[in-house]
Structure formats: C-alpha cells, structure tokens
Design a protein around this motif. Structure first.
Motif, PDB file in Angstrom:
ATOM      1  N   ASP A  26       0.906  -1.357  -0.008  1.00 45.50           N
ATOM      2  CA  ASP A  26       0.132  -0.049  -0.031  1.00 45.50           C
ATOM      3  C   ASP A  26       0.934   1.128  -0.048  1.00 45.50           C
ATOM      4  OD1 ASP A  26      -2.546  -1.278   0.357  1.00 45.50           O
ATOM      5  OD2 ASP A  26      -2.215  -1.614   2.458  1.00 45.50           O
ATOM      6  N   VAL A  27       0.463   2.120  -0.708  1.00 43.97           N
ATOM      7  CA  VAL A  27       0.938   3.617  -0.657  1.00 43.97           C
ATOM      8  C   VAL A  27      -0.038   4.644  -0.179  1.00 43.97           C
ATOM      9  CG1 VAL A  27       2.189   5.209  -1.987  1.00 43.97           C
ATOM     10  CG2 VAL A  27       2.684   3.009  -2.256  1.00 43.97           C
ATOM     11  N   GLU A  28       0.173   5.470   0.888  1.00 42.17           N
ATOM     12  CA  GLU A  28      -0.976   6.422   1.262  1.00 42.17           C
ATOM     13  C   GLU A  28       0.136   7.674   1.272  1.00 42.17           C
ATOM     14  OE1 GLU A  28      -4.041   7.623   4.361  1.00 42.17           O
ATOM     15  OE2 GLU A  28      -3.613   5.549   4.185  1.00 42.17           O
ATOM     16  N   ARG A  29      -0.107   8.611   0.690  1.00 40.38           N
ATOM     17  CA  ARG A  29       0.699   9.894   0.260  1.00 40.38           C
ATOM     18  C   ARG A  29       2.132   9.445   0.157  1.00 40.38           C
ATOM     19  NH1 ARG A  29      -1.670  13.942   4.890  1.00 40.38           N
ATOM     20  NH2 ARG A  29      -3.989  13.755   4.347  1.00 40.38           N
ATOM     21  N   PHE A  46       4.942 -10.376   8.647  1.00 41.28           N
ATOM     22  CA  PHE A  46       6.110  -9.468   8.353  1.00 41.28           C
ATOM     23  C   PHE A  46       5.689  -8.162   7.853  1.00 41.28           C
ATOM     24  CE2 PHE A  46       7.096 -13.801   8.111  1.00 41.28           C
ATOM     25  CZ  PHE A  46       8.027 -13.909   8.911  1.00 41.28           C
ATOM     26  N   SER A  47       5.837  -7.138   8.437  1.00 43.79           N
ATOM     27  CA  SER A  47       5.621  -5.808   7.916  1.00 43.79           C
ATOM     28  C   SER A  47       6.810  -4.760   7.652  1.00 43.79           C
ATOM     29  CB  SER A  47       4.663  -5.259   8.738  1.00 43.79           C
ATOM     30  OG  SER A  47       4.248  -3.923   8.231  1.00 43.79           O
ATOM     31  N   ARG A  48       6.779  -3.762   6.949  1.00 45.14           N
ATOM     32  CA  ARG A  48       8.005  -2.720   6.898  1.00 45.14           C
ATOM     33  C   ARG A  48       7.119  -1.479   6.399  1.00 45.14           C
ATOM     34  NH1 ARG A  48      13.462  -3.473   7.213  1.00 45.14           N
ATOM     35  NH2 ARG A  48      14.265  -1.402   7.775  1.00 45.14           N
ATOM     36  N   GLN A  49       7.459  -0.395   6.955  1.00 42.94           N
ATOM     37  CA  GLN A  49       6.785   0.672   6.427  1.00 42.94           C
ATOM     38  C   GLN A  49       8.159   1.799   6.146  1.00 42.94           C
ATOM     39  OE1 GLN A  49       4.081   2.149   9.552  1.00 42.94           O
ATOM     40  NE2 GLN A  49       2.388   1.970   8.093  1.00 42.94           N
ATOM     41  N   ILE A  50       8.179   2.524   5.053  1.00 42.01           N
ATOM     42  CA  ILE A  50       9.236   3.451   4.445  1.00 42.01           C
ATOM     43  C   ILE A  50       8.521   4.805   4.138  1.00 42.01           C
ATOM     44  CG2 ILE A  50      10.804   3.839   2.845  1.00 42.01           C
ATOM     45  CD1 ILE A  50      10.908   0.749   2.434  1.00 42.01           C
ATOM     46  N   VAL A  51       9.018   5.712   4.743  1.00 43.28           N
ATOM     47  CA  VAL A  51       8.802   7.135   4.278  1.00 43.28           C
ATOM     48  C   VAL A  51       9.239   7.466   3.054  1.00 43.28           C
ATOM     49  CG1 VAL A  51       8.709   9.523   5.087  1.00 43.28           C
ATOM     50  CG2 VAL A  51       8.056   7.862   6.831  1.00 43.28           C
ATOM     51  N   LEU A  52       8.769   7.882   1.874  1.00 48.30           N
ATOM     52  CA  LEU A  52       9.207   8.133   0.589  1.00 48.30           C
ATOM     53  C   LEU A  52       9.284   9.629   0.587  1.00 48.30           C
ATOM     54  CD1 LEU A  52       7.100   5.648  -1.681  1.00 48.30           C
ATOM     55  CD2 LEU A  52       9.485   5.170  -0.616  1.00 48.30           C
ATOM     56  N   ALA A  53      10.496  10.048  -0.074  1.00 46.38           N
ATOM     57  CA  ALA A  53      10.490  11.470  -0.147  1.00 46.38           C
ATOM     58  C   ALA A  53       9.615  11.904  -1.106  1.00 46.38           C
ATOM     59  CB  ALA A  53      11.958  11.625  -0.748  1.00 46.38           C
ATOM     60  N   ASP A  54       9.308  13.267  -1.370  1.00 49.02           N
ATOM     61  CA  ASP A  54       8.393  13.732  -2.119  1.00 49.02           C
ATOM     62  C   ASP A  54       8.961  13.716  -3.608  1.00 49.02           C
ATOM     63  OD1 ASP A  54       6.517  14.143  -0.073  1.00 49.02           O
ATOM     64  OD2 ASP A  54       7.438  16.432   0.220  1.00 49.02           O
ATOM     65  N   THR A  55      10.197  13.676  -3.730  1.00 42.14           N
ATOM     66  CA  THR A  55      10.786  13.484  -5.106  1.00 42.14           C
ATOM     67  C   THR A  55      10.686  12.299  -5.777  1.00 42.14           C
ATOM     68  OG1 THR A  55      12.956  12.963  -4.161  1.00 42.14           O
ATOM     69  CG2 THR A  55      12.454  15.378  -4.462  1.00 42.14           C
ATOM     70  N   LEU A  56       9.869  11.347  -5.177  1.00 43.77           N
ATOM     71  CA  LEU A  56       9.673  10.004  -5.744  1.00 43.77           C
ATOM     72  C   LEU A  56       8.347   9.976  -6.417  1.00 43.77           C
ATOM     73  CD1 LEU A  56      11.445   7.730  -3.116  1.00 43.77           C
ATOM     74  CD2 LEU A  56      12.407   8.651  -5.355  1.00 43.77           C
ATOM     75  N   ASP A  57       8.177   9.321  -7.447  1.00 44.02           N
ATOM     76  CA  ASP A  57       6.971   9.083  -8.359  1.00 44.02           C
ATOM     77  C   ASP A  57       6.137   7.839  -7.671  1.00 44.02           C
ATOM     78  OD1 ASP A  57       4.588   9.120  -9.889  1.00 44.02           O
ATOM     79  OD2 ASP A  57       6.086   9.134 -11.753  1.00 44.02           O
ATOM     80  N   THR A  58       5.243   8.124  -6.507  1.00 39.08           N
ATOM     81  CA  THR A  58       4.228   6.793  -6.039  1.00 39.08           C
ATOM     82  C   THR A  58       3.356   6.173  -6.949  1.00 39.08           C
ATOM     83  OG1 THR A  58       3.068   8.479  -4.963  1.00 39.08           O
ATOM     84  CG2 THR A  58       5.223   7.535  -3.774  1.00 39.08           C
TER      85      THR A  58
END
Length: 143
Positions: free
Chosen positions: A58-61, A91-103
């Motif tokens: 999942d990607v949210e924002r 198993f789970s992992r959350q990563i904060v993506l920079a605004d410069t990436l195209d989600t």
C-alpha cells in the motif's frame, strides 16, 4: 530519498525472536535493501517461503507499507517437528518516501523469495537545464 522509520531494527529482531511469530496487530520486521539505480530507487525485501498472494503493498501519500504472511506448511498427522527455525506469521515494513519519488508508477516484482519495488524519481526532481532568453531591449512604460 528514503527515510528509515525504524532505527532499532536489530533490537526489534532480537525481541521478535524471543516473543514468537508476528500477528496482524504486531507484525515482525522483514529485512530489506534500498539503493538508487539510474532514475529510480530500488527496494528489495526478503520474503522466502511467502506466496505472492500473501503480500500486500500500500502507498498512502508518501508512506509505503509492505505486509506479508508466511503460514505453516500443511503437515500430515504422523509428522513430529524436530527443529523449527524459520519464522512464521506476519511481516511488515513501512518506509517514508521522499516527495521527489513518483508513487503513482511503482513497479513490484516477486521472484525467488525477493520482493523488488522500483520507484521512479519524479520528473520535477530530475536535474534539467534552463535556457536563458535574451530580451528585445528596454521598454518604456508611459502613463
């Protein structure tokens, strides 16, 4: 471009080994690698023994969440387990993506127990040349 949200990963791994398998409310951490390759970021998660249909992305924002579940293999009634070291559960992992990436254009591939996500760098974040125009001279404003 990527920011870690879990600075105590090794401590979490040790605690997970002591407390047992992960659940949906308390998942275990999955190991990962992240690197830049050309105009995209690549994130690879180790998920050996997890079927592709048990992976949820999942990607949210700008928050990327990957969850997966490794279930116990079906065993016959006459099987006696002698040793069990492979972790089961969620198993789970959350990563904060920079605004410069195209989600909007993330690609996911799962092969040989490795989930690979390719996240392109947004066009607005790529370096570009700006041309300088030459004006046609001075203009007066009369009023």
């Amino acid at each position: 471009m990527l920011m870690r949200t879990d600075p105590f990963r090794e401590l979490d791994r040790l605690a997970q080994q002591l407390t047992g398998p992960g659940t949906w409310s308390r998942p275990s951490v999955m190991p990962m690698d992240a690197y830049r390759e050309g105009d995209e970021y690549v994130v690879a998660f180790d998920l050996p023994g997890v079927p592709a249909d048990a992976i949820d992305i999942d990607v949210e924002r700008n928050m990327l969440t990957v969850k997966a579940e490794r279930r116990p293999a079906a065993k016959a009634d006459n099987v006696q387990m002698e040793l069990s070291e492979r972790p089961l559960g969620v198993f789970s992992r959350q990563i904060v993506l920079a605004d410069t990436l195209d989600t909007e254009h993330i690609q996911a591939d799962y092969d040989a127990g490795v989930l690979t996500l390719r996240i392109p760098i947004a066009e607005r974040a790529k370096p570009r040349k700006i041309s300088v125009g030459v004006g046609s001279g001075r203009k007066e404003i009369s009023g």
